[in-house]
Design a protein around this motif. Structure first.
Motif, PDB file in Angstrom:
ATOM      1  N   GLY A 226       0.857  -1.182   0.000  1.00  0.00           N
ATOM      2  CA  GLY A 226       0.000   0.000   0.000  1.00  0.00           C
ATOM      3  C   GLY A 226       0.887   1.224   0.000  1.00  0.00           C
ATOM      4  N   PHE A 227       1.177   1.763   1.161  1.00  0.00           N
ATOM      5  CA  PHE A 227       2.088   2.889   1.290  1.00  0.00           C
ATOM      6  C   PHE A 227       3.537   2.420   1.181  1.00  0.00           C
ATOM      7  N   THR A 228       4.410   3.356   0.797  1.00  0.00           N
ATOM      8  CA  THR A 228       5.849   3.153   0.860  1.00  0.00           C
ATOM      9  C   THR A 228       6.425   4.156   1.845  1.00  0.00           C
ATOM     10  N   ALA A 229       7.684   4.000   2.193  1.00  0.00           N
ATOM     11  CA  ALA A 229       8.316   4.953   3.107  1.00  0.00           C
ATOM     12  C   ALA A 229       8.307   6.363   2.530  1.00  0.00           C
ATOM     13  N   ASP A 230       8.428   6.473   1.198  1.00  0.00           N
ATOM     14  CA  ASP A 230       8.434   7.783   0.566  1.00  0.00           C
ATOM     15  C   ASP A 230       7.062   8.455   0.568  1.00  0.00           C
ATOM     16  N   SER A 231       6.021   7.720   0.950  1.00  0.00           N
ATOM     17  CA  SER A 231       4.704   8.334   1.044  1.00  0.00           C
ATOM     18  C   SER A 231       4.653   9.409   2.119  1.00  0.00           C
ATOM     19  N   PHE A 232       5.498   9.258   3.140  1.00  0.00           N
ATOM     20  CA  PHE A 232       5.421  10.103   4.322  1.00  0.00           C
ATOM     21  C   PHE A 232       6.654  10.997   4.417  1.00  0.00           C
ATOM     22  N   SER A 233       6.431  12.239   4.822  1.00  0.00           N
ATOM     23  CA  SER A 233       7.539  13.165   5.028  1.00  0.00           C
ATOM     24  C   SER A 233       7.131  14.179   6.077  1.00  0.00           C
ATOM     25  N   GLY A 234       7.997  15.143   6.329  1.00  0.00           N
ATOM     26  CA  GLY A 234       7.662  16.217   7.257  1.00  0.00           C
ATOM     27  C   GLY A 234       6.497  17.049   6.794  1.00  0.00           C
ATOM     28  N   GLU A 235       6.170  16.970   5.500  1.00  0.00           N
ATOM     29  CA  GLU A 235       5.012  17.681   4.969  1.00  0.00           C
ATOM     30  C   GLU A 235       3.705  16.944   5.207  1.00  0.00           C
ATOM     31  N   SER A 236       3.773  15.659   5.424  1.00  0.00           N
ATOM     32  CA  SER A 236       2.569  14.841   5.500  1.00  0.00           C
ATOM     33  C   SER A 236       1.843  15.060   6.823  1.00  0.00           C
ATOM     34  N   ASP A 237       0.541  14.812   6.813  1.00  0.00           N
ATOM     35  CA  ASP A 237      -0.292  14.970   7.995  1.00  0.00           C
ATOM     36  C   ASP A 237      -0.887  13.605   8.328  1.00  0.00           C
ATOM     37  N   LEU A 238      -0.227  12.884   9.213  1.00  0.00           N
ATOM     38  CA  LEU A 238      -0.674  11.536   9.549  1.00  0.00           C
ATOM     39  C   LEU A 238      -2.047  11.565  10.217  1.00  0.00           C
ATOM     40  N   LEU A 239      -2.297  12.580  11.043  1.00  0.00           N
ATOM     41  CA  LEU A 239      -3.577  12.667  11.736  1.00  0.00           C
ATOM     42  C   LEU A 239      -4.712  12.939  10.754  1.00  0.00           C
ATOM     43  N   GLY A 240      -4.470  13.789   9.777  1.00  0.00           N
ATOM     44  CA  GLY A 240      -5.514  14.143   8.836  1.00  0.00           C
ATOM     45  C   GLY A 240      -5.741  13.118   7.742  1.00  0.00           C
ATOM     46  N   TRP A 241      -4.755  12.263   7.485  1.00  0.00           N
ATOM     47  CA  TRP A 241      -4.810  11.361   6.328  1.00  0.00           C
ATOM     48  C   TRP A 241      -6.024  10.428   6.340  1.00  0.00           C
ATOM     49  N   PRO A 242      -6.371   9.806   7.480  1.00  0.00           N
ATOM     50  CA  PRO A 242      -7.576   8.951   7.454  1.00  0.00           C
ATOM     51  C   PRO A 242      -8.828   9.726   7.058  1.00  0.00           C
ATOM     52  N   ARG A 243      -8.929  10.994   7.494  1.00  0.00           N
ATOM     53  CA  ARG A 243     -10.090  11.803   7.119  1.00  0.00           C
ATOM     54  C   ARG A 243     -10.093  12.100   5.625  1.00  0.00           C
ATOM     55  N   ALA A 244      -8.908  12.251   5.042  1.00  0.00           N
ATOM     56  CA  ALA A 244      -8.845  12.466   3.595  1.00  0.00           C
ATOM     57  C   ALA A 244      -9.347  11.237   2.839  1.00  0.00           C
TER      58      ALA A 244
END
Length: 281
Positions: A179-197
């Motif tokens: 599904g996701f890769t390590a490159d999916s996530f960065s300092g720009e990403s919002d882990l808390l908001g992602w499920p809502r997206a």
């Protein structure tokens, strides 16, 4: 690099470089190109391939500012270039630095032709900006640009084709081996908001979701990874509260260790000039 027609006039195109997936939505009068690839040469190749399918006037939409999705626009001009409003300052303020970084990356990786193409690439900021939602009339078909909330970036934009029940999700959805890769996530990403997206995309009731990288998926894929993201949020909160150690969090994660480490660091106040700034995937 071939087009797949998902339904009449709605296509995805897979690209070997970075396993990128671009899109095309054609109406009776106009068409919409979804992402433009990563440099001037790649964009020219994509533009020529679109013209093999249709000669209708086109507009371009960026799903987000990362180079592999937005640097190939020159060959499409003049045209409207749509994006979320926060995509504009991202490209203006950080696009050139990202271009230099990725050119160096490709040269070190033994791909000088891509590095050289990046050096010849002019970054094209969007001139048509979306805050939350914008309908585009393509002639007998509407494409709806929707900001699902912060996820992969704070300016993600998805393209909903209601009559076909298809959503082009950019990198809010990725279809890698896990599904996701390590490159999916960065300092720009919002882990808390992602499920809502992902919930916002599911609320559109798509039958097909086209990710920014990888093959098309169905809604069950989104539900599964929404649950995975919620679990990552639980683990992140437990680690930050000192209730769980990093090793225990890695063992309890539904994702591989490299993906989990990247996800747990996402949105953790990392420098905006991090190595992932304007990165891919």
């Amino acid at each position: 690099m071939t087009w797949t027609e998902l339904t009449d006039g709605v296509y995805l195109r897979r690209h070997q470089e970075l396993d990128l997936t671009t899109g095309l939505v054609a109406g009776a009068e106009r068409c919409l190109v979804i992402d433009t690839r990563g440099d001037v040469d790649q964009g020219a190749e994509l533009a020529a391939s679109v013209r093999e399918l249709t000669d209708r006037p086109w507009a371009v939409v960026y799903t987000h500012a990362h180079f592999d999705h937005s640097y190939g626009t020159t060959a499409f001009l003049p045209c409207d270039v749509w994006a979320h409003q926060r995509c504009l300052p991202e490209l203006v303020e950080h696009g050139e630095a990202a271009k230099v970084k990725w050119a160096e990356h490709y040269r070190e990786a033994g791909k000088p032709e891509i590095a050289d193409a990046l050096g010849r690439t002019g970054i094209m900021p969007p001139d048509r900006l979306v805050t939350t939602r914008q309908e585009l009339d393509l002639g007998g078909r509407t494409a709806v640009l929707v900001h699902p909330g912060p996820a992969h970036t704070d300016h993600d934009l998805v393209v909903h084709v209601p009559d076909a029940r298809i959503v082009f999700a950019g990198d809010v959805v990725e279809h890698g081996p896990e599904g996701f890769t390590a490159d999916s996530f960065s300092g720009e990403s919002d882990l808390l908001g992602w499920p809502r997206a992902l919930e916002a995309i599911l609320a559109l009731e798509p039958r097909i979701v086209v990710p920014g990288h990888g093959d098309a998926v169905g809604p069950e894929f989104l539900r599964r990874h929404r649950a995975g993201l919620l679990r990552l949020n639980e683990l992140k909160a437990a680690v930050e509260a000192g209730k769980t150690g990093p090793d225990e969090a890695l063992a309890a994660s539904p994702y591989p260790a490299d993906v989990t480490r990247a996800a747990l660091a996402a949105g953790a106040g990392l420098s905006r000039s991090s190595a992932h700034r304007n990165g891919c995937a």
